[in-house]
Motif scaffolding. Sequence first.
Motif, mmCIF file in Angstrom:
data_model
loop_
_atom_site.group_PDB
_atom_site.id
_atom_site.type_symbol
_atom_site.label_atom_id
_atom_site.label_comp_id
_atom_site.label_asym_id
_atom_site.label_seq_id
_atom_site.Cartn_x
_atom_site.Cartn_y
_atom_site.Cartn_z
ATOM 1 N N GLY A 271 0.812 -1.211 0.000
ATOM 2 C CA GLY A 271 0.000 0.000 0.000
ATOM 3 C C GLY A 271 0.845 1.259 0.000
ATOM 4 O O GLY A 271 0.439 2.303 -0.530
ATOM 5 N N GLU A 272 2.060 1.176 0.586
ATOM 6 C CA GLU A 272 2.934 2.362 0.650
ATOM 7 C C GLU A 272 3.813 2.477 -0.582
ATOM 8 O O GLU A 272 4.635 3.389 -0.673
ATOM 9 C CB GLU A 272 3.848 2.292 1.899
ATOM 10 N N HIS A 273 3.666 1.558 -1.530
ATOM 11 C CA HIS A 273 4.513 1.587 -2.730
ATOM 12 C C HIS A 273 4.233 2.859 -3.535
ATOM 13 O O HIS A 273 3.069 3.239 -3.708
ATOM 14 C CB HIS A 273 4.230 0.348 -3.587
ATOM 15 N N PRO A 274 5.273 3.535 -4.042
ATOM 16 C CA PRO A 274 5.065 4.794 -4.779
ATOM 17 C C PRO A 274 4.060 4.658 -5.928
ATOM 18 O O PRO A 274 3.273 5.587 -6.164
ATOM 19 C CB PRO A 274 6.465 5.102 -5.344
ATOM 20 N N LEU A 275 4.065 3.499 -6.579
ATOM 21 C CA LEU A 275 3.145 3.287 -7.695
ATOM 22 C C LEU A 275 1.688 3.277 -7.214
ATOM 23 O O LEU A 275 0.790 3.796 -7.876
ATOM 24 C CB LEU A 275 3.495 1.955 -8.368
ATOM 25 N N ALA A 276 1.479 2.681 -6.026
ATOM 26 C CA ALA A 276 0.125 2.638 -5.463
ATOM 27 C C ALA A 276 -0.325 4.051 -5.103
ATOM 28 O O ALA A 276 -1.464 4.454 -5.390
ATOM 29 C CB ALA A 276 0.107 1.743 -4.224
ATOM 30 N N LEU A 277 0.599 4.821 -4.501
ATOM 31 C CA LEU A 277 0.258 6.187 -4.097
ATOM 32 C C LEU A 277 -0.085 7.032 -5.329
ATOM 33 O O LEU A 277 -1.041 7.803 -5.325
ATOM 34 C CB LEU A 277 1.422 6.809 -3.324
ATOM 35 N N LYS A 278 0.692 6.819 -6.393
ATOM 36 C CA LYS A 278 0.472 7.578 -7.617
ATOM 37 C C LYS A 278 -0.888 7.224 -8.227
ATOM 38 O O LYS A 278 -1.673 8.098 -8.606
ATOM 39 C CB LYS A 278 1.605 7.279 -8.604
ATOM 40 N N ALA A 279 -1.166 5.918 -8.294
ATOM 41 C CA ALA A 279 -2.431 5.468 -8.891
ATOM 42 C C ALA A 279 -3.624 5.994 -8.101
ATOM 43 O O ALA A 279 -4.673 6.314 -8.658
ATOM 44 C CB ALA A 279 -2.466 3.949 -8.972
ATOM 45 N N ALA A 280 -3.443 6.089 -6.773
ATOM 46 C CA ALA A 280 -4.551 6.505 -5.912
ATOM 47 C C ALA A 280 -4.953 7.956 -6.148
ATOM 48 O O ALA A 280 -6.084 8.349 -5.879
ATOM 49 C CB ALA A 280 -4.168 6.299 -4.449
ATOM 50 N N VAL A 334 1.739 -7.551 1.343
ATOM 51 C CA VAL A 334 3.049 -7.202 0.800
ATOM 52 C C VAL A 334 3.641 -6.089 1.660
ATOM 53 O O VAL A 334 2.992 -5.068 1.899
ATOM 54 C CB VAL A 334 2.953 -6.747 -0.670
ATOM 55 N N LEU A 335 4.847 -6.340 2.178
ATOM 56 C CA LEU A 335 5.457 -5.393 3.111
ATOM 57 C C LEU A 335 6.438 -4.496 2.382
ATOM 58 O O LEU A 335 7.314 -4.964 1.664
ATOM 59 C CB LEU A 335 6.190 -6.149 4.235
ATOM 60 N N MET A 336 6.277 -3.200 2.591
ATOM 61 C CA MET A 336 7.167 -2.233 1.947
ATOM 62 C C MET A 336 8.604 -2.406 2.448
ATOM 63 O O MET A 336 9.560 -2.154 1.735
ATOM 64 C CB MET A 336 6.658 -0.812 2.229
ATOM 65 N N GLY A 337 8.724 -2.882 3.678
ATOM 66 C CA GLY A 337 10.049 -2.973 4.272
ATOM 67 C C GLY A 337 10.867 -4.171 3.817
ATOM 68 O O GLY A 337 12.048 -4.284 4.139
ATOM 69 N N TYR A 338 10.292 -5.110 3.113
ATOM 70 C CA TYR A 338 11.037 -6.297 2.695
ATOM 71 C C TYR A 338 11.198 -6.297 1.181
ATOM 72 O O TYR A 338 10.229 -6.080 0.451
ATOM 73 C CB TYR A 338 10.334 -7.573 3.142
ATOM 74 N N GLY A 339 12.375 -6.555 0.687
ATOM 75 C CA GLY A 339 12.621 -6.588 -0.750
ATOM 76 C C GLY A 339 12.322 -5.232 -1.362
ATOM 77 O O GLY A 339 12.778 -4.205 -0.861
#
Length: 875
Positions: A271-280, A334-339
């Motif tokens: 959810g915190e992924h930049p792509l998700a934020l952009k799409a939102a 999906v965790l922003m902090g891993y990978g």
Amino acid sequence: MQDIQDQGSHNDYNPQAVESAAQQYWNAQHAYEVKEDTSRPKYYCLAMLPYPSGALHMGHVRNYTIGDVISRFQRMNGKNVLQPMGWDAFGLPAENAAIKNNTAPAKWTYKNIDHMRDQLKSLGYAIDWSREFATCRPDYYRWEQQMFTRLMKKGLAYRKNAVVNWDPVDQTVLANEQVIDGRGWRSGALVEKREIPQWFLKITDYAQELLDGLDTLPGWPDAVKTMQRNWIGRSEGLEIHFAVENEAEPLTVFTTRPDTLMGVTFVSIAGEHPLALKAARSNPQLAAFLDELKHGGVSEAELETQEKRGMPTGLFAIHPITGDKLPVWVANFVLMGYGTGAVMAVPGHDERDFQFAHKYHLPIRQVIAVGGADYDPQQWQDWYSDKTRADMRVINSGALDGKNYREAFDFLADTLQASGKGLRRVNWRLRDWGVSRQRYWGCPIPVIYCPKCEAVPVPEDQLPVVLPEDVAFSGVQSPIKADPAWRKTTCPQCGGPAERETDTFDTFMESSWYYARYTSPGANGQVDERANYWLPVDQYIGGIEHAILHLLYFRFYHKLMRDAGLVKSDEPATNLLCQGMVIAETFYRENADGSKDWINPADVDIQRDEKARVIGALLKADGKPVQIGGTEKMSKSKNNGVDPQTMVEKFGADTVRLFSMFAAPPEQSLEWSEAGVEGMARFLRRFWREVITHVGQPDHPEVDPAALDAGQKALRRQLHETIQKVSDDFGRRHAFNTAIASLMELLNAVNKFSDQSDQGRAVRHEVLETMVLLLNPVVPHVSHALWQALGHPQRVLDDQPWPKADSNALVRDSLTLAVQVNGKLRGTIDVPANASKEEAEALARANPNVAAFLEGQAVRKVIVVPGKIVNIVAG
RNA sequence: GCCGGUGUGGCGGAAUGGUAGACGCGGUGGACUCAAAAUCCACUGGCAGCGAUGUCGUGUAGGUUCGAGUCCUAUCACCGGUACCA
């Protein structure tokens, strides 16, 4: 000499008198203050330092008694032993207590330390108190601040945004512990995730070394090493770039299973992924969903157990091989902090993806076959984890078909790397160590924020940055955040107006290097050259709950100090013992509304039937029944804590020490039982009486081994077997419980030994004198007194050499062997110690019961294990 | 969820592939005592038997082995950790 008279004339064991006399003597002798001494091997024995919570609890008693037994044992074995003590004095509980009692955290903490120090002293530990410190003192934490500023300059400390639990009502950051069922513990408000800037230490730079170092620690429990290995979590995989439709930047995923690439049917992002934020931004429905994902806490247990949910972003990724359009989904697991915060979803071969695909009707493709079996897309089968199975093959994947895991991995790695769509990569589960805490009662982070120069480390000549202790504390805001005078300062670089950092360090910072500071009291620096005499710690002792976090930071910090030139070793401790918890039975009465009133075990009588089974419990005060609630960790909430001080006053420190070492092996949980404690008091009284009775008898000659009769020989052999067992149990196995059991057996034997002849009394003397030494590590006060009673001058008994078993006394004439027929015990035989296998077999067959079972059967095989067993296989 | 651990008499536990239950607690019977406490003695896993002894038995289900509490596979329950409790 006065003492000898006084104690010797008393036939009864009086723990209070014995303990205060011994402790006074040790204090007067400074018996446990140590210095570096290169003429003897050093031994640094360290038990994890206590948090000064208010009063000693049984967990402390257990921890420090284990350390004390090992320390005294090692000293008797000729080592120069350091056993220090200090206080892990910063932390959250002081803030909570401050709010509750309307006092300053510092005042509360110092009061607790004073009280708990007295309690520790009453237990008679062989501690070098001259090295004591509390971690909340500026002369301790200034070195921690100095190290941090140096790490900033090395680039090993840096600032970035990180997520915390935010209580929107109290307007404060909550610890994970303070989030209960997704709500703030005080306000009850739904907790939210919030990103704030925080300081981090680059532990990931040391990930490989921390992993490899575990192989150099044979003295650490395998469980701890395995947990640390899994926590560090090294995995080799590929970073794969998926182009995204109408986006310039590709979406990068990390996978350890590129062999399943052709089974990818969608891509999941955090959810915190930049792509998700952009799409939102252009998708209100998605924005609302991302908002929803912000509810709840940040702990891994909470994130991993919540219902798996997702929503399409409306974006499409392009499969790097097929060029297919794959939907990009936001998924809450999906965790922003891993990978990279994005994963390629392979629902055919990953259980979580499989469930997600089912829930949202996404396609499932089989690309792995095991044993040639067909895959049922309705039914999850775990072929994913079988990547090393010999019969695992990739299918439905074009050029990859027929390859195994390794072949497919290498093929794709080469292909994708060549086309710039992928890269071999090592990924770590370990994340950098976030050391910022938005709290008052901790070590101030030595940083100054300047509008021009940004974050500037406080210059070393301005350290320590001192935390004010005399403050009013309400709990909502930190007094140093609230105090503009404390915050305001000038920039060390440009001299302009600037503000101090008001966050404090994680308290794991203090506990990561205290062991080194003990070696260098008063050093003008974090440590001095004395550290290299004492370090590494030879035996570290603490709770298994520290298996990962503390023990990993502890290892990391040691490497930081090594790289700063402060210490020479690579690891802080060569041996580690993890003790279990102290537990006790719980009792309660249920109220009308279903709530429970917990009743302390001390206030309850147990009811039993004629076979000694527990059938109920009665409250002593009113004689009426209470419910039995099971055995749990001692805690305030279940009111099943037993106060060590009460126990010491009632039974004496030696009895308490003896019980905590006898009732269970150190790694297991220990159930407190007052009846069991009484059993230990009984043992010490019997031992006392045995010695006092013996010294009242006429003088005896030296033991003459050649003149002993069978009974005398047998007792003496048992003594020397006990020396062997206790030495091994204390030194190697740390099986204190069985060592004590063997000493109890020896006391039972000497008690039955009624031989009053000269040699009989001589053997008895040898037994009792040796027992005093063998018991000294566990019950040092009793041993101190009885050593004098046996006619020796008063002295520090730990300086007496540890008894050595006499191999001549261990010789046996005959042995008892068990005899089995077809693996079942049918009798025992006595055989001469030097009997051959044939002789043993003949004696076994001659045993009437064995012969009866062999009658009419053909003997097919005979196994003779010398000294142990004869097994006759027949039929 | 994931990682690690534990599971044996009425209870705490012992048994480092070789006699399951050492040692301690609890219990039963007895001695001492006016009595109690303390202390001492004997017995104490279930079932059958006067006994010798037999038989069952180490969370559950399988397996390896001459022999399994111990090793392997699966499974259940509980405990610890899960990055801001310490």
